[in-house]
Design an enzyme around this catalytic site. Structure first.
Site, PDB file in Angstrom:
ATOM      1  N   ALA A  10     -24.532  28.710  34.881  1.00 23.27           N
ATOM      2  CA  ALA A  10     -24.857  29.103  36.249  1.00 23.27           C
ATOM      3  C   ALA A  10     -24.817  30.623  36.413  1.00 23.27           C
ATOM      4  O   ALA A  10     -25.747  31.232  36.969  1.00 23.27           O
ATOM      5  CB  ALA A  10     -23.865  28.441  37.209  1.00 23.27           C
ATOM      6  N   LYS A 102     -14.102  34.939  33.095  1.00 17.57           N
ATOM      7  CA  LYS A 102     -12.783  35.223  33.689  1.00 17.57           C
ATOM      8  C   LYS A 102     -11.738  34.385  32.969  1.00 17.57           C
ATOM      9  O   LYS A 102     -11.831  33.163  32.980  1.00 17.57           O
ATOM     10  CB  LYS A 102     -12.820  34.861  35.180  1.00 17.57           C
ATOM     11  CG  LYS A 102     -13.810  35.719  35.956  1.00 17.57           C
ATOM     12  CD  LYS A 102     -14.005  35.288  37.391  1.00 17.57           C
ATOM     13  CE  LYS A 102     -15.038  36.193  38.068  1.00 17.57           C
ATOM     14  NZ  LYS A 102     -15.386  35.778  39.428  1.00 17.57           N
ATOM     15  N   LYS A 185      -6.652  34.947  39.522  1.00 17.69           N
ATOM     16  CA  LYS A 185      -6.999  34.333  40.815  1.00 17.69           C
ATOM     17  C   LYS A 185      -7.447  32.881  40.634  1.00 17.69           C
ATOM     18  O   LYS A 185      -7.314  32.067  41.543  1.00 17.69           O
ATOM     19  CB  LYS A 185      -8.055  35.172  41.550  1.00 17.69           C
ATOM     20  CG  LYS A 185      -9.432  35.284  40.896  1.00 17.69           C
ATOM     21  CD  LYS A 185     -10.382  34.139  41.192  1.00 17.69           C
ATOM     22  CE  LYS A 185     -11.609  34.159  40.308  1.00 17.69           C
ATOM     23  NZ  LYS A 185     -12.511  33.029  40.508  1.00 17.69           N
ATOM     24  N   THR A 242     -12.234  32.527  46.167  1.00 22.29           N
ATOM     25  CA  THR A 242     -12.000  31.327  45.364  1.00 22.29           C
ATOM     26  C   THR A 242     -10.969  30.388  45.985  1.00 22.29           C
ATOM     27  O   THR A 242     -11.041  29.175  45.793  1.00 22.29           O
ATOM     28  CB  THR A 242     -11.575  31.746  43.934  1.00 22.29           C
ATOM     29  OG1 THR A 242     -12.385  32.827  43.510  1.00 22.29           O
ATOM     30  CG2 THR A 242     -11.754  30.624  42.949  1.00 22.29           C
ATOM     31  N   ARG A 249     -15.077  25.900  41.575  1.00 20.28           N
ATOM     32  CA  ARG A 249     -14.675  24.773  40.723  1.00 20.28           C
ATOM     33  C   ARG A 249     -13.162  24.764  40.537  1.00 20.28           C
ATOM     34  O   ARG A 249     -12.552  23.707  40.447  1.00 20.28           O
ATOM     35  CB  ARG A 249     -15.393  24.849  39.368  1.00 20.28           C
ATOM     36  CG  ARG A 249     -16.891  24.666  39.511  1.00 20.28           C
ATOM     37  CD  ARG A 249     -17.633  25.202  38.346  1.00 20.28           C
ATOM     38  NE  ARG A 249     -17.467  26.649  38.225  1.00 20.28           N
ATOM     39  CZ  ARG A 249     -18.129  27.406  37.375  1.00 20.28           C
ATOM     40  NH1 ARG A 249     -18.990  26.856  36.551  1.00 20.28           N
ATOM     41  NH2 ARG A 249     -17.931  28.704  37.329  1.00 20.28           N
TER      42      ARG A 249
HETATM   43  N1  LIG Z   1     -20.586  30.021  38.353  1.00 23.67           N
HETATM   44  C1  LIG Z   1     -20.135  31.033  39.094  1.00 23.67           C
HETATM   45  O1  LIG Z   1     -20.314  31.052  40.328  1.00 23.67           O
HETATM   46  C2  LIG Z   1     -19.440  32.187  38.446  1.00 23.67           C
HETATM   47  C3  LIG Z   1     -18.954  32.100  37.146  1.00 23.67           C
HETATM   48  N2  LIG Z   1     -18.278  33.143  36.610  1.00 23.67           N
HETATM   49  C4  LIG Z   1     -17.748  33.068  35.258  1.00 23.67           C
HETATM   50  O2  LIG Z   1     -18.802  32.911  34.333  1.00 23.67           O
HETATM   51  C5  LIG Z   1     -18.324  32.254  33.169  1.00 23.67           C
HETATM   52  C6  LIG Z   1     -19.320  31.186  32.810  1.00 23.67           C
HETATM   53  O3  LIG Z   1     -19.307  30.268  33.898  1.00 23.67           O
HETATM   54  P1  LIG Z   1     -20.589  29.489  34.381  1.00 23.67           P
HETATM   55  O4  LIG Z   1     -21.829  30.137  33.969  1.00 23.67           O
HETATM   56  O5  LIG Z   1     -20.392  29.182  35.789  1.00 23.67           O
HETATM   57  O6  LIG Z   1     -20.363  28.150  33.537  1.00 23.67           O
HETATM   58  P2  LIG Z   1     -21.355  26.944  33.290  1.00 23.67           P
HETATM   59  O7  LIG Z   1     -20.469  25.781  33.064  1.00 23.67           O
HETATM   60  O8  LIG Z   1     -22.378  26.856  34.339  1.00 23.67           O
HETATM   61  O9  LIG Z   1     -22.091  27.343  31.940  1.00 23.67           O
HETATM   62  C7  LIG Z   1     -21.432  27.668  30.766  1.00 23.67           C
HETATM   63  C8  LIG Z   1     -22.502  28.007  29.756  1.00 23.67           C
HETATM   64  O10 LIG Z   1     -21.887  28.415  28.538  1.00 23.67           O
HETATM   65  C9  LIG Z   1     -22.527  27.746  27.476  1.00 23.67           C
HETATM   66  N3  LIG Z   1     -21.585  27.616  26.374  1.00 23.67           N
HETATM   67  C10 LIG Z   1     -20.406  26.963  26.385  1.00 23.67           C
HETATM   68  N4  LIG Z   1     -19.823  27.076  25.194  1.00 23.67           N
HETATM   69  C11 LIG Z   1     -20.647  27.804  24.410  1.00 23.67           C
HETATM   70  C12 LIG Z   1     -20.593  28.252  23.073  1.00 23.67           C
HETATM   71  N5  LIG Z   1     -19.562  27.970  22.284  1.00 23.67           N
HETATM   72  N6  LIG Z   1     -21.623  28.970  22.595  1.00 23.67           N
HETATM   73  C13 LIG Z   1     -22.662  29.269  23.392  1.00 23.67           C
HETATM   74  N7  LIG Z   1     -22.784  28.877  24.663  1.00 23.67           N
HETATM   75  C14 LIG Z   1     -21.777  28.160  25.173  1.00 23.67           C
HETATM   76  C15 LIG Z   1     -22.934  26.410  28.052  1.00 23.67           C
HETATM   77  O11 LIG Z   1     -23.958  25.843  27.273  1.00 23.67           O
HETATM   78  P3  LIG Z   1     -24.466  24.334  27.539  1.00 23.67           P
HETATM   79  O12 LIG Z   1     -25.257  24.412  28.824  1.00 23.67           O
HETATM   80  O13 LIG Z   1     -25.295  24.059  26.339  1.00 23.67           O
HETATM   81  O14 LIG Z   1     -23.248  23.488  27.660  1.00 23.67           O
HETATM   82  C16 LIG Z   1     -23.396  26.833  29.426  1.00 23.67           C
HETATM   83  O15 LIG Z   1     -24.728  27.256  29.402  1.00 23.67           O
HETATM   84  C17 LIG Z   1     -16.929  31.705  33.519  1.00 23.67           C
HETATM   85  O16 LIG Z   1     -15.949  32.518  32.933  1.00 23.67           O
HETATM   86  C18 LIG Z   1     -16.865  31.843  35.032  1.00 23.67           C
HETATM   87  O17 LIG Z   1     -15.559  32.085  35.488  1.00 23.67           O
HETATM   88  C19 LIG Z   1     -18.089  34.291  37.300  1.00 23.67           C
HETATM   89  C20 LIG Z   1     -18.564  34.433  38.591  1.00 23.67           C
HETATM   90  C21 LIG Z   1     -19.275  33.394  39.245  1.00 23.67           C
HETATM   91  O1  LIG Z   2     -15.407  33.162  39.940  1.00 25.91           O
HETATM   92  C1  LIG Z   2     -15.994  32.616  40.837  1.00 25.91           C
HETATM   93  C2  LIG Z   2     -16.217  33.260  42.138  1.00 25.91           C
HETATM   94  O2  LIG Z   2     -16.061  34.626  42.069  1.00 25.91           O
HETATM   95  C3  LIG Z   2     -16.462  31.228  40.665  1.00 25.91           C
HETATM   96  O3  LIG Z   2     -15.389  30.423  40.889  1.00 25.91           O
HETATM   97  P1  LIG Z   2     -15.214  29.054  40.110  1.00 25.91           P
HETATM   98  O4  LIG Z   2     -15.273  29.365  38.628  1.00 25.91           O
HETATM   99  O5  LIG Z   2     -13.901  28.535  40.550  1.00 25.91           O
HETATM  100  O6  LIG Z   2     -16.338  28.167  40.523  1.00 25.91           O
END
Ligand SMILES: NC(=O)C1=CN([C@@H]2O[C@H](COP(=O)(O)OP(=O)(O)OC[C@H]3O[C@@H](n4cnc5c(N)ncnc54)[C@H](OP(=O)(O)O)[C@@H]3O)[C@@H](O)[C@H]2O)C=CC1
Ligand SMILES: O=C(CO)COP(=O)(O)O
Length: 320
Positions: A10, A102, A185, A242, A249
């Site tokens: 995402a 994070k 957080k 959050t 999540r």
């Molecule tokens: N979503 C949000 O609103 C926000 C998220 N974040 C941070 O971003 C980070 C990612 O979260 P988010 O994008 O939401 O997570 P998602 O669950 O949406 O996606 C995680 C992604 O990482 C991929 N992945 C997992 N393991 C591996 C690996 N070993 N090698 C390569 N790719 C991998 C997954 O692939 P696959 O699809 O194939 O499983 C997937 O595409 C987290 O640390 C989160 O805290 C920060 C701010 C906002």
């Molecule tokens: O980090 C985030 C907002 O800043 C997203 O929060 P969650 O990973 O708990 O969905």
């Protein structure tokens, strides 16, 4: 300046979309060829960020060898980063790698930038963190984040490359403070979710948030962070978002726990591993972290939620 995003979750997808909308071409890498093909054909990431179209200047690929940009955004979950870089880090020996995650690595106790530097010592490591839900960024809603990099010149360059009309980046050289704020957080958000889920009330949630912020600041200070970083977007800002939204999540996971409901195991909940990693530091007397410690104990099934509440309420009375 060329930008590539490693990880089509995402957050990675949302960042690719907003940067590309600003006119910079972006390559978005997914680990699964089927997923990459699906996104290239439908121009959407329906698995992770449905409902938002990928701009034309986003190229989707599953070929890791095609990722040659001088600014790489690493947008995979924290616990996957060390393994991913051990396998692929040699490809990114120079340039800038910006962690977009994070947490604290459970095995090493390192944060995102130190994990990157350990695997890719020739690269500039940075972190993009702060309050934002991926869907808000992707929809073009106004958001402000922190870009932290120890190298001031690189921080300025990355700030300018990655800011867009709707995504406003502030910069700092305090990577320790920025990444601890984002990691800690999530643990407090789980605690707040449990508080609401277990029916303990909004006053109790405010207490958990506030005392949670106190322990975030305590640990960060002990580890050399600047206090003002914790009061900024990556600390207080992200805590506020959050701990108060069911779009989080981490909060929703805590909510389910408090209600004794199940939670989708496929969802990324960074705070669960971070709680355990940080509770270890608390046990080593690095800093007093009562809320984080009880969250870790509940997640490890060592105490019940009722016992966690009792443990927090029966602590000795003290000055604020
Ligand atoms: N979503 C949000 O609103 C926000 C998220 N974040 C941070 O971003 C980070 C990612 O979260 P988010 O994008 O939401 O997570 P998602 O669950 O949406 O996606 C995680 C992604 O990482 C991929 N992945 C997992 N393991 C591996 C690996 N070993 N090698 C390569 N790719 C991998 C997954 O692939 P696959 O699809 O194939 O499983 C997937 O595409 C987290 O640390 C989160 O805290 C920060 C701010 C906002
Ligand atoms: O980090 C985030 C907002 O800043 C997203 O929060 P969650 O990973 O708990 O969905």
């Amino acid at each position: 300046m060329s930008v590539a995003v490693l990880g089509a979750g995402a957050f990675g997808t949302a960042l690719a979309i907003t940067i590309a909308r600003g006119g910079t071409p972006v390559t978005l890498w997914a680990r699964s060829a089927t997923h990459a093909e699906e996104m290239a054909n439908t121009r959407q990431n329906s698995r992770r960020l449905p409902g938002v179209e990928l701009p034309e200047n986003v190229t989707v690929t599953a070929e890791i060898g095609a990722m040659s940009a001088n600014t790489l955004l690493l947008a995979i979950p924290m616990q996957q980063i060390a393994g991913f870089l051990a396998k692929n880090g040699h490809r990114f020996a120079s340039g800038a790698i910006v962690a977009c995650c994070k947490g604290v690595d459970l095995e090493t106790g390192l944060g995102p930038t130190a994990t990157i530097s350990a695997a890719c010592p020739g690269a500039v490591s940075a972190i993009l963190t702060g309050p934002s839900f991926a869907i808000d960024i992707a929809r073009g809603l106004p958001t402000a984040l922190t870009l932290a990099c120890r190298d001031e010149a690189a921080a300025r360059r990355l700030q300018s490359t990655l800011s867009t009309e709707t995504l406003r980046l502030y910069r700092t050289t305090d990577t320790t403070g920025a990444e601890l704020g984002g990691a800690l957080k999530n643990v407090i958000a789980i605690a707040c979710g449990v508080t609401i889920g277990a029916g303990l009330g909004e006053s109790a949630r405010a207490a958990v948030m506030t005392r949670g912020f106190a322990e975030m600041q305590r640990l960060a200070r002990q580890l050399g962070a600047q206090p003002e970083t914790l009061s900024g977007l990556s600390g207080f800002g992200d805590l506020a978002l959050t701990c108060t939204s069911e779009k989080s999540r981490n909060f929703s996971f805590g909510l389910a726990l408090g209600r004794a409901e199940t939670f989708d195991a496929g969802k990324t909940v960074e705070g669960a591993a971070t709680a355990r990693a940080v509770a270890r530091l608390a046990r080593q007397n690095v800093a007093e972290m009562p809320i984080t410690s009880v969250v870790a104990s509940v997640l490890e099934n060592r105490i019940t939620i009722r016992e966690a509440v009792e443990a927090l309420l029966s602590r000795p009375l003290k000055e604020e």
